[in-house]
Design an enzyme around this catalytic site. Structure first.
Site, PDB file in Angstrom:
ATOM      1  N   VAL A  84      31.277   0.369  -8.432  1.00 28.28           N
ATOM      2  CA  VAL A  84      32.444  -0.511  -8.553  1.00 28.28           C
ATOM      3  C   VAL A  84      32.616  -1.377  -7.318  1.00 28.28           C
ATOM      4  O   VAL A  84      32.804  -2.596  -7.403  1.00 28.28           O
ATOM      5  CB  VAL A  84      33.715   0.309  -8.822  1.00 28.28           C
ATOM      6  CG1 VAL A  84      34.954  -0.584  -8.795  1.00 28.28           C
ATOM      7  CG2 VAL A  84      33.617   1.027 -10.155  1.00 28.28           C
ATOM      8  N   THR A 120      39.021   4.734 -10.317  1.00 25.48           N
ATOM      9  CA  THR A 120      39.722   5.287 -11.474  1.00 25.48           C
ATOM     10  C   THR A 120      40.487   6.521 -11.021  1.00 25.48           C
ATOM     11  O   THR A 120      39.898   7.499 -10.568  1.00 25.48           O
ATOM     12  CB  THR A 120      38.727   5.651 -12.586  1.00 25.48           C
ATOM     13  OG1 THR A 120      38.015   4.471 -12.972  1.00 25.48           O
ATOM     14  CG2 THR A 120      39.446   6.221 -13.797  1.00 25.48           C
ATOM     15  N   LYS A 134      31.089  -2.594 -17.739  1.00 25.01           N
ATOM     16  CA  LYS A 134      30.061  -1.855 -18.451  1.00 25.01           C
ATOM     17  C   LYS A 134      28.792  -1.858 -17.613  1.00 25.01           C
ATOM     18  O   LYS A 134      28.310  -2.923 -17.219  1.00 25.01           O
ATOM     19  CB  LYS A 134      29.766  -2.489 -19.814  1.00 25.01           C
ATOM     20  CG  LYS A 134      30.953  -2.532 -20.763  1.00 25.01           C
ATOM     21  CD  LYS A 134      30.541  -3.039 -22.137  1.00 25.01           C
ATOM     22  CE  LYS A 134      30.010  -4.458 -22.121  1.00 25.01           C
ATOM     23  NZ  LYS A 134      31.052  -5.467 -21.804  1.00 25.01           N
ATOM     24  N   LYS A 150      43.661   2.263 -17.879  1.00 22.60           N
ATOM     25  CA  LYS A 150      42.245   2.516 -17.622  1.00 22.60           C
ATOM     26  C   LYS A 150      41.764   3.763 -18.364  1.00 22.60           C
ATOM     27  O   LYS A 150      40.740   3.737 -19.062  1.00 22.60           O
ATOM     28  CB  LYS A 150      42.013   2.676 -16.112  1.00 22.60           C
ATOM     29  CG  LYS A 150      40.646   3.205 -15.719  1.00 22.60           C
ATOM     30  CD  LYS A 150      39.518   2.282 -16.160  1.00 22.60           C
ATOM     31  CE  LYS A 150      38.174   2.828 -15.657  1.00 22.60           C
ATOM     32  NZ  LYS A 150      37.055   1.971 -16.080  1.00 22.60           N
ATOM     33  N   GLY A 195      24.674   8.606 -32.488  1.00 24.69           N
ATOM     34  CA  GLY A 195      23.562   8.889 -31.592  1.00 24.69           C
ATOM     35  C   GLY A 195      23.652  10.286 -31.012  1.00 24.69           C
ATOM     36  O   GLY A 195      24.089  11.233 -31.673  1.00 24.69           O
ATOM     37  N   CYS A 231      31.687   7.274 -16.345  1.00 26.49           N
ATOM     38  CA  CYS A 231      33.079   6.975 -16.727  1.00 26.49           C
ATOM     39  C   CYS A 231      33.604   7.838 -17.864  1.00 26.49           C
ATOM     40  O   CYS A 231      34.552   8.602 -17.679  1.00 26.49           O
ATOM     41  CB  CYS A 231      33.199   5.501 -17.095  1.00 26.49           C
ATOM     42  SG  CYS A 231      32.917   4.377 -15.717  1.00 26.49           S
ATOM     43  N   LYS A 278      22.203   4.989 -20.733  1.00 32.74           N
ATOM     44  CA  LYS A 278      22.250   3.822 -21.614  1.00 32.74           C
ATOM     45  C   LYS A 278      21.274   2.795 -21.069  1.00 32.74           C
ATOM     46  O   LYS A 278      20.854   2.876 -19.908  1.00 32.74           O
ATOM     47  CB  LYS A 278      23.662   3.226 -21.664  1.00 32.74           C
ATOM     48  CG  LYS A 278      24.171   2.734 -20.311  1.00 32.74           C
ATOM     49  CD  LYS A 278      25.557   2.142 -20.403  1.00 32.74           C
ATOM     50  CE  LYS A 278      25.543   0.762 -20.984  1.00 32.74           C
ATOM     51  NZ  LYS A 278      26.855   0.084 -20.886  1.00 32.74           N
ATOM     52  N   ARG A 283      23.747  10.005 -14.654  1.00 28.73           N
ATOM     53  CA  ARG A 283      24.869  10.927 -14.694  1.00 28.73           C
ATOM     54  C   ARG A 283      25.268  11.242 -16.132  1.00 28.73           C
ATOM     55  O   ARG A 283      25.503  10.352 -16.931  1.00 28.73           O
ATOM     56  CB  ARG A 283      26.058  10.336 -13.920  1.00 28.73           C
ATOM     57  CG  ARG A 283      25.876  10.387 -12.417  1.00 28.73           C
ATOM     58  CD  ARG A 283      26.987   9.666 -11.677  1.00 28.73           C
ATOM     59  NE  ARG A 283      26.891   8.215 -11.816  1.00 28.73           N
ATOM     60  CZ  ARG A 283      27.685   7.357 -11.178  1.00 28.73           C
ATOM     61  NH1 ARG A 283      28.644   7.821 -10.394  1.00 28.73           N
ATOM     62  NH2 ARG A 283      27.539   6.058 -11.351  1.00 28.73           N
TER      63      ARG A 283
END
Length: 439
Positions: A11, A121, A154, A207, A256, A263, A324, A331
């Site tokens: 971030v 966050t 993202k 958030k 999936g 996050c 992804k 993580r």
């Protein structure tokens, strides 16, 4: 505007680079000498499309700098952002020790009015704790405001998300802080007003609620996929059928092997823990978390259904290791759960990922050392002689592979498609045994 950003993780670094790109003078603070050396040279310690060139460009033109001297970085800064980690504790609650330590250090160094922003966050009520920590550490009588400004980035598209945001949420009751934040984000709202002002607690909750909603959509669709398997229905047709409803949409309803990353897992756990702290039983959120944990094991269950519970002597090729595509972040990656599940049943795994091999080597070192896992230098090297191929991450290079080459290279033509990327009928006509999720 002069900004200081404490923390050069995902971030902090993206935020700093993007604000520098818009003409601000940005100083990022970190206490890791090795990381600082890379950043000062214009490099980046993470993989994020477009970030490295942006960092290098702004380091070269002097708009972006890096230091380990927090007190010096705070001097004359109009805005000071806290972007350090809030890892989950054993009970799932967010660890605020780093955030509050930075807040105390900022208070001790503050000599003029500044807006102190929580970018990390954090649970609802953290802005109040930060305000108290800063006030208790002030070396002189100086005014300041604390603002909540959560990120909505993202991984794999973070630079684009920051430069062209859907919305910018700012939590503050101070008109002075509101003016500062409006000026800061003005270059990102030139086509339409994207700033949404609210109270700090509402901002903090926004958030968590956003990530929890997206996680809920994923877990819901995975639940439907598992039900489809038992009813003989194809979840892909169901997905198209419900996604065409504008109230639902297609985003985040792809079945999936579960969500991972830094996050969703952490934020859902933290929100569940927050609910418990006020005596509220978060039934939906608990179900979201439970379904996701179970979903990560589903592909191993499908493997066992095909090969049996004892996988000794079997080998599996695995494509994709990051949680992804578009990132090297491992993580909470479902691929790790799959690999560990296969190895526990006696199998060996050969794996490949286009960008996450360094991270994977660190996370899988023990299994690599004992010969259970091999990381290959090419996607097709990972399938030589294997009993089946598992697709774990839908990188674009895996979307349309050479299936004739796969048929020649693999020991057996079996594909477990954890992302439903391939056409089952086409593969079956080509001689493959295909297993997807909910298909």
């Amino acid at each position: 505007m002069k900004l200081s950003i404490v923390g050069t993780g995902y971030v902090g670094l993206v935020t700093g680079a993007c604000f520098a790109e818009r003409g601000n003078q940005v100083t990022c603070v970190d206490n890791d000498p090795a990381k600082l050396a890379v950043l000062r040279g214009g490099g980046v310690p993470i993989y994020e499309p477009g970030l490295e060139s942006m960092v290098a460009r702004n380091v070269d033109n002097g708009s972006l700098g890096f230091t380990d001297d927090l007190a010096a970085a705070v001097q004359d800064a109009h805005v000071i952002m806290i972007a350090v980690g809030t890892p989950p504790g054993a009970d799932g609650s967010a660890d605020l020790s780093a955030v509050l330590a930075v807040a105390r250090a900022i208070g001790a160094a503050l000599t003029d009015y500044a807006v102190i922003v929580t970018k990390s966050t954090v649970p609802v009520g953290t802005a109040d704790l930060v305000r108290e920590a800063v006030a208790a550490s002030l070396a002189c009588n100086v005014e300041f405001d604390v603002v909540s400004n959560p990120e909505f980035l993202k991984e794999g598209a973070a630079v684009d998300d920051f430069m062209r945001p859907d919305r910018v949420v700012v939590g503050t009751d101070s008109e002075r802080a509101r003016d500062v934040m409006s000026e800061l984000y003005e270059p990102f709202s030139h086509l339409r007003e994207k700033l949404i002002f609210m109270g700090a607690r509402e901002s903090e909750m926004t958030k968590y609620a956003a990530n929890a909603m997206l996680a809920t959509k994923i877990s819901f669709m995975n639940e439907i996929a598992n039900l489809c398997e038992r009813l003989g229905a194809d979840v892909e047709s169901v997905r198209r059928g419900i996604g065409s409803d504008s109230r639902i949409g297609y985003s985040f309803i792809y079945p999936g092997i579960g969500y991972g990353g830094s996050c969703f897992p952490k934020d859902v756990k933290a929100l569940v823990r927050t609910a418990k702290s006020v005596g509220f039983d978060a039934l939906v959120l608990n179900a979201v978390e439970a379904r996701n944990d179970r979903q990560k094991h589903r592909l191993v269950e499908r493997v066992v259904e095909h090969f049996g519970d004892d996988l000794s002597g079997k080998s599996f090729g695995l494509w994709g290791l990051s949680f992804k595509p578009g990132t090297d972040d491992m993580r909470e990656a479902p691929a790790l759960v799959i690999i560990q599940g296969l190895v526990a049943k006696g199998a060996k795994v050969k794996a490949y990922d286009p960008v996450a091999m360094t991270e994977a080597t660190r996370d899988l070192q023990v299994l690599i050392d004992n010969g259970s896992v091999e990381l290959t230098d090419h996607q097709y090297a990972a399938v030589e002689g294997v009993d089946s191929l598992i697709l774990a991450t839908e990188w674009s290079i895996f979307r349309q592979p050479d299936f004739e080459a796969l048929m020649r290279l693999m020991g057996a033509p079996v594909i477990f498609d954890g992302r439903n990327q391939y056409n089952p009928e086409r593969l079956r006509r080509s001689g493959f045994h295909y297993v997807g999720i909910g298909r």
